[in-house]
Design a protein around this motif. Structure first.
Motif, PDB file in Angstrom:
ATOM      1  N   VAL A   1      22.542  68.657 -66.615  1.00  0.00           N
ATOM      2  CA  VAL A   1      22.034  67.535 -65.822  1.00  0.00           C
ATOM      3  C   VAL A   1      22.162  66.205 -66.560  1.00  0.00           C
ATOM      4  O   VAL A   1      22.635  65.222 -65.992  1.00  0.00           O
ATOM      5  CB  VAL A   1      20.566  67.782 -65.388  1.00  0.00           C
TER       6      VAL A   1
ATOM      7  N   THR B   1      19.512  77.836 -59.118  1.00  0.00           N
ATOM      8  CA  THR B   1      18.611  77.567 -60.246  1.00  0.00           C
ATOM      9  C   THR B   1      17.907  76.231 -60.064  1.00  0.00           C
ATOM     10  O   THR B   1      16.678  76.127 -60.184  1.00  0.00           O
ATOM     11  CB  THR B   1      19.394  77.576 -61.576  1.00  0.00           C
ATOM     12  N   GLU B   2      18.672  75.188 -59.777  1.00  0.00           N
ATOM     13  CA  GLU B   2      18.087  73.851 -59.626  1.00  0.00           C
ATOM     14  C   GLU B   2      17.151  73.764 -58.422  1.00  0.00           C
ATOM     15  O   GLU B   2      16.087  73.150 -58.497  1.00  0.00           O
ATOM     16  CB  GLU B   2      19.198  72.800 -59.511  1.00  0.00           C
TER      17      GLU B   2
ATOM     18  N   HIS C   1      24.134  77.762 -60.210  1.00  0.00           N
ATOM     19  CA  HIS C   1      23.537  76.504 -60.638  1.00  0.00           C
ATOM     20  C   HIS C   1      22.695  75.902 -59.522  1.00  0.00           C
ATOM     21  O   HIS C   1      21.561  75.464 -59.746  1.00  0.00           O
ATOM     22  CB  HIS C   1      24.625  75.518 -61.071  1.00  0.00           C
TER      23      HIS C   1
ATOM     24  N   PRO D   1      13.839  75.190 -68.952  1.00  0.00           N
ATOM     25  CA  PRO D   1      14.227  74.044 -68.118  1.00  0.00           C
ATOM     26  C   PRO D   1      14.791  72.856 -68.893  1.00  0.00           C
ATOM     27  O   PRO D   1      15.769  72.246 -68.455  1.00  0.00           O
ATOM     28  CB  PRO D   1      12.942  73.675 -67.380  1.00  0.00           C
TER      29      PRO D   1
ATOM     30  N   TYR E   1      18.305  73.810 -70.135  1.00  0.00           N
ATOM     31  CA  TYR E   1      19.224  73.853 -69.000  1.00  0.00           C
ATOM     32  C   TYR E   1      19.565  72.431 -68.536  1.00  0.00           C
ATOM     33  O   TYR E   1      20.708  72.135 -68.202  1.00  0.00           O
ATOM     34  CB  TYR E   1      18.604  74.668 -67.866  1.00  0.00           C
ATOM     35  N   GLN E   2      18.579  71.574 -68.555  1.00  0.00           N
ATOM     36  CA  GLN E   2      18.808  70.175 -68.173  1.00  0.00           C
ATOM     37  C   GLN E   2      19.795  69.504 -69.131  1.00  0.00           C
ATOM     38  O   GLN E   2      20.687  68.770 -68.706  1.00  0.00           O
ATOM     39  CB  GLN E   2      17.470  69.429 -68.151  1.00  0.00           C
TER      40      GLN E   2
ATOM     41  N   GLY F   1      18.072  79.782 -66.791  1.00  0.00           N
ATOM     42  CA  GLY F   1      17.841  78.409 -66.339  1.00  0.00           C
ATOM     43  C   GLY F   1      16.394  78.112 -66.010  1.00  0.00           C
ATOM     44  O   GLY F   1      15.894  77.019 -66.290  1.00  0.00           O
TER      45      GLY F   1
ATOM     46  N   ARG G   1      13.999  75.741 -59.328  1.00  0.00           N
ATOM     47  CA  ARG G   1      13.252  75.046 -60.380  1.00  0.00           C
ATOM     48  C   ARG G   1      12.484  73.856 -59.813  1.00  0.00           C
ATOM     49  O   ARG G   1      11.366  73.569 -60.218  1.00  0.00           O
ATOM     50  CB  ARG G   1      14.223  74.583 -61.472  1.00  0.00           C
ATOM     51  N   SER G   2      13.074  73.177 -58.856  1.00  0.00           N
ATOM     52  CA  SER G   2      12.429  71.993 -58.285  1.00  0.00           C
ATOM     53  C   SER G   2      11.515  72.321 -57.106  1.00  0.00           C
ATOM     54  O   SER G   2      10.981  71.418 -56.470  1.00  0.00           O
ATOM     55  CB  SER G   2      13.493  70.974 -57.859  1.00  0.00           C
TER      56      SER G   2
END
Length: 198
Positions: free
Chosen positions: A112, A161-162, A158, A104, A107-108, A100, A165-166
């Protein structure tokens, strides 16, 4: 090769070119840069040709997502290969986060952006089922309700990961967070076994 077979192969090649180009643009510039007009310009097809393959941008995102599900299922199976128990959980969790975080845009597309892909239904695509089954395989030894525990494992991975990532959680604590998730899943199996033995 017959005409129908050749046309079918050419159509599949065009579709793959559209999907590959969308994925490349998204990885370079983000999904906002992926439009039907931009794709048509990049691959030198007319917009009607793109629409003859994909009814919308969301359908292209879904095609990219399906590639991602094939790739993550393979990555998770590789991660679990040759290990069992907590080690398998840890390797799969680590591979999930690595996947992830290193892809990115892909994964999005998978998790997402809006698509018509549906999970947890009888008609779910095999690519989605394979990714879920790769997670379920390492969870199964620790529980009786495999679906609920797998969904919870997936939700934890998840979320981690999110959030990482952010930039909302510390990357340096990734190993500790993975260890906590693994311990929670493994210990839930022990607790379940203790309840049954009473």
């Amino acid at each position: 090769m017959g005409i129908a077979e050749r046309k079918g192969r050419e159509r599949a090649e065009r579709e793959q070119r559209i999907v590959t180009t969308a994925r490349l643009i998204a990885e370079r510039e983000g999904w906002d840069a992926v439009t039907i007009r931009r794709l048509a310009d990049e691959i030198e097809y007319s917009q009607p040709v793109l629409y003859s393959h994909f009814k919308s941008r969301d359908a292209i995102v879904a095609a990219v997502a399906l590639e991602g599900f094939r790739e993550i299922a393979a990555a998770l199976r590789r991660a679990a290969s040759g290990s069992t128990g907590r080690n398998a959980l840890k390797h799969v969790a680590t591979a999930y986060l690595a996947f992830g975080l290193s892809r990115p845009a892909l994964y999005q597309a998978m998790f997402v952006l809006p698509t018509e892909l549906r999970f947890a239904e009888a008609g779910s695509r095999p690519e989605l089922q394979a990714a879920f089954e790769a997670l379920a395989a390492v969870v199964t030894p620790f529980c009786s309700d495999v679906a609920v525990v797998t969904e919870s494992f997936w939700a934890a991975l998840h979320g981690l990961t999110e959030l990482e990532r952010s930039g909302r959680i510390r990357p340096a604590a990734r190993d500790e967070r993975i260890a906590f998730v693994v311990r929670t899943i493994a210990d839930s199996g022990s607790a379940h076994g203790a309840k049954r033995s009473r």
